[in-house]
Design an enzyme around this catalytic site. Sequence first.
Site, PDB file in Angstrom:
ATOM      1  N   LYS A 272       1.019  -0.912  -0.051  1.00  0.00           N
ATOM      2  CA  LYS A 272       0.199  -0.364   0.178  1.00  0.00           C
ATOM      3  C   LYS A 272       0.773   1.000  -0.190  1.00  0.00           C
ATOM      4  CE  LYS A 272      -2.953   3.054   3.271  1.00  0.00           C
ATOM      5  NZ  LYS A 272      -1.630   4.129   3.664  1.00  0.00           N
ATOM      6  N   ASN A 273       2.195   1.498   0.933  1.00  0.00           N
ATOM      7  CA  ASN A 273       2.870   2.510   1.162  1.00  0.00           C
ATOM      8  C   ASN A 273       3.613   2.633   0.204  1.00  0.00           C
ATOM      9  OD1 ASN A 273       1.825   2.932   3.324  1.00  0.00           O
ATOM     10  ND2 ASN A 273       3.107   2.233   4.317  1.00  0.00           N
TER      11      ASN A 273
ATOM     12  N   ARG B 249      -3.738  10.275   3.680  1.00  0.00           N
ATOM     13  CA  ARG B 249      -2.813  11.119   3.821  1.00  0.00           C
ATOM     14  C   ARG B 249      -1.617  11.377   2.601  1.00  0.00           C
ATOM     15  NH1 ARG B 249       2.680   8.229   4.397  1.00  0.00           N
ATOM     16  NH2 ARG B 249       1.539   6.458   5.020  1.00  0.00           N
TER      17      ARG B 249
ATOM     18  N   CYS C 295      -5.421   8.671   8.266  1.00  0.00           N
ATOM     19  CA  CYS C 295      -5.976   7.926  10.557  1.00  0.00           C
ATOM     20  C   CYS C 295      -5.731   8.755  10.949  1.00  0.00           C
ATOM     21  CB  CYS C 295      -5.567   7.059  10.070  1.00  0.00           C
ATOM     22  SG  CYS C 295      -5.616   5.020   9.388  1.00  0.00           S
TER      23      CYS C 295
ATOM     24  N   ARG D 258      -0.443  15.721  11.151  1.00  0.00           N
ATOM     25  CA  ARG D 258       0.460  14.970  10.040  1.00  0.00           C
ATOM     26  C   ARG D 258       1.239  16.375   9.760  1.00  0.00           C
ATOM     27  NH1 ARG D 258      -0.232   9.757   8.585  1.00  0.00           N
ATOM     28  NH2 ARG D 258      -1.665   8.726   9.381  1.00  0.00           N
ATOM     29  N   PRO D 259       2.399  17.011  10.544  1.00  0.00           N
ATOM     30  CA  PRO D 259       2.466  17.594   9.776  1.00  0.00           C
ATOM     31  C   PRO D 259       3.030  17.951   8.482  1.00  0.00           C
ATOM     32  CG  PRO D 259       3.798  17.283  12.022  1.00  0.00           C
ATOM     33  CD  PRO D 259       3.151  16.529  11.899  1.00  0.00           C
TER      34      PRO D 259
ATOM     35  N   ASP E 178       5.565  20.709   7.473  1.00  0.00           N
ATOM     36  CA  ASP E 178       6.638  21.456   7.276  1.00  0.00           C
ATOM     37  C   ASP E 178       8.000  20.946   6.554  1.00  0.00           C
ATOM     38  OD1 ASP E 178       6.902  19.905   9.532  1.00  0.00           O
ATOM     39  OD2 ASP E 178       8.047  20.950  10.980  1.00  0.00           O
TER      40      ASP E 178
ATOM     41  N   ASP F 149       3.412   0.924  11.891  1.00  0.00           N
ATOM     42  CA  ASP F 149       2.697  -0.144  11.150  1.00  0.00           C
ATOM     43  C   ASP F 149       1.799  -1.306  12.334  1.00  0.00           C
ATOM     44  OD1 ASP F 149       2.097   2.598  10.453  1.00  0.00           O
ATOM     45  OD2 ASP F 149       2.155   2.193   8.843  1.00  0.00           O
TER      46      ASP F 149
ATOM     47  N   ARG G 244      -9.281  -0.198   3.602  1.00  0.00           N
ATOM     48  CA  ARG G 244      -7.931   1.309   3.087  1.00  0.00           C
ATOM     49  C   ARG G 244      -6.369   0.794   2.560  1.00  0.00           C
ATOM     50  NH1 ARG G 244      -6.175   5.320   6.570  1.00  0.00           N
ATOM     51  NH2 ARG G 244      -4.800   5.815   4.859  1.00  0.00           N
TER      52      ARG G 244
END
Length: 428
Positions: A22-23, A93, A117, A122-123, A125, A305, A397
């Site tokens: 998935k990732n 995300r 999620c 979830r910055p 920057d 995870d 997901r």
Amino acid sequence: MESFAIRGGHELFGDVTISGAKNAAVAIIPAALLSDEVVRIENVPNISDVSLIIQILDSMGAGIKMINKNTIEIDPRSVKYQAVPDELASCFRASYYLIGIMLGKFKKAEVAMPGGCNFGVRPIDLHIKGFEMLGAKVETIKGMVCASADKLVGASIYMDNVSVGATINIMLAAVLARGLTIIENAAKEPHIVDLANFLNSMGADVRGAGTDVIKIRGVEKLHGCTYSIIPDQIEAGTYMVAAAACGGDVLVKNVIPKHLESISAKLEEAGAEIIEYDDAVRVTRFKPLTRCNVKTMPHPGFPTDMQPQMAVLLSVASGTSILSEGVWDNRFQYVGQLLRMGADIQVDGKIAVIEGVNHLTGVKVKATDLRAGAAMIIAGLIAVGETVVEDIQYIDRGYEDVCEKFSMLGADIKRIVTNDVETMSDAG
């Protein structure tokens, strides 16, 4: 709404084939937009996050052709610049990878802030810092990340913290930039290596992926290719933990065993036996589970995870285990669900103290996020009685055919419509 109905107490036997990662898929599929030619991607997981990214590419004008449920062809030649709308981007995300992709391709991007999620802020920057060092101007306007540049020029970028998302996003922006980009303190996860291999298959020059220094020499253009996504490390780990938690003998096929070493080590410590083959691992467990301590860390450490799934296993292991979260600030939201099932867990900040109990008891629980949802399935599989897992859209997901795969191993699990919940006990 749908739920999973699970009757626990069955050992698992047989084999399970792992889907594409998935990732990796949620970065590789949109990265096809960087090409000037048709790209064919194989071993694509059939999950809702992939469906969403395909919808976004289709809305942008890409030609999408599904060869079969796990193979897709993407023709980016008709893609036109446009903002990525909130109703799609806010769902998950990985939508923020479109910032780097569009910045690289069009020198401008306008993408809604990412969703997904909800287990911590979830910055982005570090993403923004990277884009700015490549020459872009970035600002957030009414929830949209807006980036633009006259040109992108390679730079040396030091990551203040190890960030998978920022590493990937800077890679995506840099492959078509002028000159050399160096990412220091880069993340090293397997899907970063997979993305680099995919980009190189299209003619990019990315070196060092899998180490903490990645060098990207910009090229003029990228061409088409055929590429197969790596197996999913976390899906594989989930079935490995399930086999160890339930007991039995399970062969987990289509994996890269090296990616699973940190998971294998902890399962062996907890009482399972792991045998590695070229592209499979066999998990057996016929003796009682015993305590162990786990701390999640960036790759090659134990994956964050896999933390909720491991918590379930440790909840029925004899003794006291310490589970430390080294990546996210708020990843123990699921613990309340396990407490309802009879687990003995105390959370203090980023540390959970787990006292093993004799058994869990089936009740109605919720999937609070993707991996916590997988953990609830495992909890249901080992619980006495019947468990109903709600909010399974999170699970969809990231897990392809999860009901079917567990059923093939001998689990008693089925997908039901929520309004069937009250009568499921009478259904036999």
